[in-house]
Design a protein around this motif. Structure first.
Motif, PDB file in Angstrom:
ATOM      1  N   ILE A  16       0.826  -1.209   0.000  1.00  0.00           N
ATOM      2  CA  ILE A  16       0.000   0.000   0.000  1.00  0.00           C
ATOM      3  C   ILE A  16       0.862   1.262   0.000  1.00  0.00           C
ATOM      4  CG2 ILE A  16      -1.959  -1.130   1.080  1.00  0.00           C
ATOM      5  CD1 ILE A  16      -1.219   0.090   3.710  1.00  0.00           C
ATOM      6  N   VAL A  17       2.068   1.182   0.559  1.00  0.00           N
ATOM      7  CA  VAL A  17       2.968   2.340   0.507  1.00  0.00           C
ATOM      8  C   VAL A  17       3.338   2.645  -0.939  1.00  0.00           C
ATOM      9  CG1 VAL A  17       5.306   3.126   1.023  1.00  0.00           C
ATOM     10  CG2 VAL A  17       3.898   2.125   2.827  1.00  0.00           C
ATOM     11  N   VAL A  18       3.607   1.600  -1.718  1.00  0.00           N
ATOM     12  CA  VAL A  18       3.921   1.791  -3.140  1.00  0.00           C
ATOM     13  C   VAL A  18       2.738   2.436  -3.857  1.00  0.00           C
ATOM     14  CG1 VAL A  18       4.384   0.600  -5.311  1.00  0.00           C
ATOM     15  CG2 VAL A  18       5.560  -0.117  -3.236  1.00  0.00           C
ATOM     16  N   LEU A  19       1.532   2.003  -3.537  1.00  0.00           N
ATOM     17  CA  LEU A  19       0.340   2.572  -4.154  1.00  0.00           C
ATOM     18  C   LEU A  19       0.154   4.034  -3.760  1.00  0.00           C
ATOM     19  CD1 LEU A  19      -2.196  -0.371  -3.656  1.00  0.00           C
ATOM     20  CD2 LEU A  19      -1.181   0.377  -5.812  1.00  0.00           C
ATOM     21  N   MET A  20       0.450   4.360  -2.528  1.00  0.00           N
ATOM     22  CA  MET A  20       0.191   5.717  -2.027  1.00  0.00           C
ATOM     23  C   MET A  20       1.151   6.753  -2.564  1.00  0.00           C
ATOM     24  SD  MET A  20      -0.831   4.913   1.905  1.00  0.00           S
ATOM     25  CE  MET A  20      -2.251   3.870   2.284  1.00  0.00           C
ATOM     26  N   VAL A  21       2.354   6.345  -2.952  1.00  0.00           N
ATOM     27  CA  VAL A  21       3.310   7.328  -3.477  1.00  0.00           C
ATOM     28  C   VAL A  21       2.992   7.700  -4.920  1.00  0.00           C
ATOM     29  CG1 VAL A  21       5.150   6.565  -1.945  1.00  0.00           C
ATOM     30  CG2 VAL A  21       4.943   5.531  -4.210  1.00  0.00           C
TER      31      VAL A  21
END
Length: 208
Positions: A16-21
């Motif tokens: 989800i961190v990858v998605l949020m950036v």
């Protein structure tokens, strides 16, 4: 915890961190509100977005999101309405890009309006529906416990992390904009967000 291993949670957080950036309509909306109306508006917009995400998660748990994703007509309607809404937001933002020349937050951005628009922006994003249906279940293991409880936990983690990221961005942009006495920073952020809204709307309308 509720059948989820530490390894699963770590992998989920990394995903989800990858998605949020990756900038999307929710992030652009929070930034636009913070730049134009100040820190408070940015934070409230983030709360509206988070509420929309909570609704999506609840729909997954109840099975409604699967029904929507499986209905081509309904999904297309949501996609077109969402695309039109983003383009309208972009056009309005472009028209107001020259506002607040003193660098102070522009008046007129009520908290209620920021919250409602953040909520609508998220709810009308069909990619959130696909994300909820296709992404969350990948981290659920029915053999490890209650699948519904696992979905709720995964959804709650996503909402909390997204809210923290959006609030940090909104507060940062709002404070930075307030320190710029000539208003150029706010206008530039507003123009960038406006262009992003239109581009995202067109892309959504084309189904890409």
């Amino acid at each position: 915890m509720l059948g989820l291993s530490v390894a699963t949670l770590v992998g989920y957080l990394a995903a989800i961190v990858v998605l949020m950036v990756t900038p999307g309509p929710d992030m652009m909306f929070v930034l636009a509100n913070a730049a134009r109306y100040g820190t408070r508006a940015g934070v409230v917009a983030a709360l509206g977005v988070a509420t929309g995400e909570a609704v999506h998660i609840a729909a997954v748990v109840c099975g409604l999101a699967t029904v929507i994703a499986a209905s081509p007509v309904l999904f297309t309607v949501i996609r077109w309405v969402g695309a039109a809404y983003l383009i309208i937001l972009g056009v309005r933002a472009l028209r107001g890009a020259g506002a607040a020349p003193s660098g102070r937050p522009e008046q007129g951005g009520s908290s209620g309006r920021a919250f409602l628009r953040g909520l609508v922006t998220n709810l009308l994003n069909p990619k959130m529906i696909l994300f909820s249906v296709a992404f969350l279940p990948q981290f659920v293991d029915p053999a490890q416990g209650n699948a519904t409880a696992q979905l709720v936990l995964l959804g709650a983690v996503f909402v909390v992390v997204q809210l923290a990221v959006d609030i940090a961005l909104g507060a940062g942009v709002g404070r930075l904009g307030a320190r710029m006495t000539d208003g150029r920073f706010s206008r530039r952020v507003n123009r960038i967000c406006a262009a992003a809204f239109v581009a995202l709307g067109v892309r959504l309308a084309l189904g890409s």
